[in-house]
Design a protein around this motif. Sequence first.
Motif, short mmCIF file in Angstrom:
data_model
loop_
_atom_site.label_atom_id
_atom_site.label_comp_id
_atom_site.label_asym_id
_atom_site.label_seq_id
_atom_site.Cartn_x
_atom_site.Cartn_y
_atom_site.Cartn_z
N ALA A 106 16.63 92.66 38.34
CA ALA A 106 17.80 92.22 39.11
C ALA A 106 17.36 91.53 40.40
O ALA A 106 17.91 90.48 40.76
CB ALA A 106 18.69 93.42 39.43
N MET A 107 16.39 92.09 41.10
CA MET A 107 15.92 91.50 42.35
C MET A 107 15.36 90.10 42.12
O MET A 107 15.73 89.15 42.83
CB MET A 107 14.85 92.40 42.99
CG MET A 107 15.38 93.68 43.55
SD MET A 107 14.12 94.91 44.04
CE MET A 107 12.72 93.94 44.53
N ARG A 108 14.47 89.96 41.15
CA ARG A 108 13.86 88.66 40.87
C ARG A 108 14.89 87.63 40.43
O ARG A 108 14.89 86.48 40.88
CB ARG A 108 12.77 88.79 39.81
CG ARG A 108 11.50 89.44 40.28
CD ARG A 108 10.37 89.30 39.26
NE ARG A 108 10.76 89.70 37.92
CZ ARG A 108 10.63 90.93 37.42
NH1 ARG A 108 10.13 91.88 38.15
NH2 ARG A 108 11.01 91.20 36.18
N THR A 109 15.78 88.04 39.54
CA THR A 109 16.79 87.13 39.02
C THR A 109 17.74 86.67 40.12
O THR A 109 18.06 85.48 40.23
CB THR A 109 17.58 87.80 37.88
OG1 THR A 109 16.66 88.19 36.86
CG2 THR A 109 18.62 86.86 37.29
N MET A 110 18.18 87.61 40.94
CA MET A 110 19.10 87.25 42.02
C MET A 110 18.44 86.32 43.04
O MET A 110 19.04 85.34 43.46
CB MET A 110 19.63 88.49 42.70
CG MET A 110 20.64 89.23 41.84
SD MET A 110 21.42 90.56 42.71
CE MET A 110 22.07 89.74 44.13
N ALA A 111 17.22 86.64 43.45
CA ALA A 111 16.54 85.80 44.44
C ALA A 111 16.32 84.39 43.89
O ALA A 111 16.57 83.40 44.58
CB ALA A 111 15.22 86.44 44.85
N GLN A 112 15.87 84.30 42.65
CA GLN A 112 15.61 82.98 42.06
C GLN A 112 16.92 82.20 41.89
O GLN A 112 16.99 81.00 42.19
CB GLN A 112 14.91 83.13 40.71
CG GLN A 112 14.57 81.79 40.08
CD GLN A 112 13.78 81.94 38.80
OE1 GLN A 112 13.32 83.03 38.45
NE2 GLN A 112 13.60 80.85 38.11
N THR A 113 17.97 82.87 41.41
CA THR A 113 19.26 82.20 41.22
C THR A 113 19.80 81.70 42.56
O THR A 113 20.26 80.55 42.67
CB THR A 113 20.27 83.17 40.57
OG1 THR A 113 19.76 83.59 39.30
CG2 THR A 113 21.63 82.52 40.39
N ALA A 114 19.75 82.55 43.58
CA ALA A 114 20.25 82.15 44.90
C ALA A 114 19.46 80.97 45.46
O ALA A 114 20.02 80.04 46.04
CB ALA A 114 20.20 83.33 45.87
N ASP A 115 18.14 80.99 45.26
CA ASP A 115 17.31 79.90 45.76
C ASP A 115 17.63 78.60 45.03
O ASP A 115 17.66 77.52 45.64
CB ASP A 115 15.83 80.25 45.64
CG ASP A 115 14.96 79.22 46.33
OD1 ASP A 115 15.12 79.05 47.56
OD2 ASP A 115 14.14 78.57 45.65
N GLU A 116 17.86 78.67 43.72
CA GLU A 116 18.22 77.47 42.96
C GLU A 116 19.56 76.92 43.42
O GLU A 116 19.72 75.71 43.58
CB GLU A 116 18.23 77.79 41.46
CG GLU A 116 16.85 78.02 40.90
CD GLU A 116 16.85 78.56 39.48
OE1 GLU A 116 17.94 78.77 38.89
OE2 GLU A 116 15.74 78.79 38.95
N PHE A 117 20.54 77.80 43.63
CA PHE A 117 21.83 77.36 44.18
C PHE A 117 21.64 76.71 45.54
O PHE A 117 22.18 75.65 45.82
CB PHE A 117 22.80 78.54 44.34
CG PHE A 117 23.59 78.89 43.12
CD1 PHE A 117 24.25 77.94 42.37
CD2 PHE A 117 23.71 80.22 42.72
CE1 PHE A 117 24.99 78.28 41.25
CE2 PHE A 117 24.45 80.57 41.61
CZ PHE A 117 25.09 79.61 40.87
N GLU A 118 20.88 77.37 46.40
CA GLU A 118 20.66 76.85 47.74
C GLU A 118 20.04 75.45 47.70
O GLU A 118 20.48 74.54 48.40
CB GLU A 118 19.76 77.78 48.54
CG GLU A 118 19.47 77.27 49.94
CD GLU A 118 18.43 78.06 50.69
OE1 GLU A 118 18.28 77.81 51.89
OE2 GLU A 118 17.75 78.91 50.09
N ALA A 119 19.01 75.27 46.89
CA ALA A 119 18.35 73.98 46.79
C ALA A 119 19.34 72.90 46.34
O ALA A 119 19.35 71.78 46.87
CB ALA A 119 17.17 74.05 45.83
N ALA A 120 20.19 73.22 45.37
CA ALA A 120 21.14 72.25 44.86
C ALA A 120 22.30 71.98 45.81
O ALA A 120 22.74 70.84 45.96
CB ALA A 120 21.69 72.73 43.51
#
Length: 128
Positions: A106-120
């Motif tokens: 959950a931690m890895r998935t959430m951090a990666q997903t949030a970072d991808e959203f942020e970048a976009a």
Amino acid sequence: MTNYEQIKAFLLAKYRAEASGEQVLITFEYDDQRSQLLAIESFSAMQNQWLCLRTRVCRRDSLPAEKALIYNAQLVFGHLALQDDHYVLISNHMIANLGKDELQLAMRTMAQTADEFEAALEGGSDNF
């Protein structure tokens, strides 16, 4: 892990994490020089102890509300919510049922997903 103190000790031992009051803060770093800060804290609800994972995604004005709702339907872990002037990705887990593998996924998935959203959504900025 049956209580927040055990989870906190596990996170501080396994990750480059810091305790900040009742929160544990973990910065996930990626090969593309991006990073994402994840805050972890506990709370009580429905006669149980829960763990809340929270990470900022973008400024409120970077994501129309209707689009945020569409994104919510596609998320694997967590949901988007407004906190102050930012969208955050939040996921709550009952501590009594939470294993180390599920927590770390959950931690890895959430951090990666949030970072991808942020970048976009933030024009490639890495603010969170």
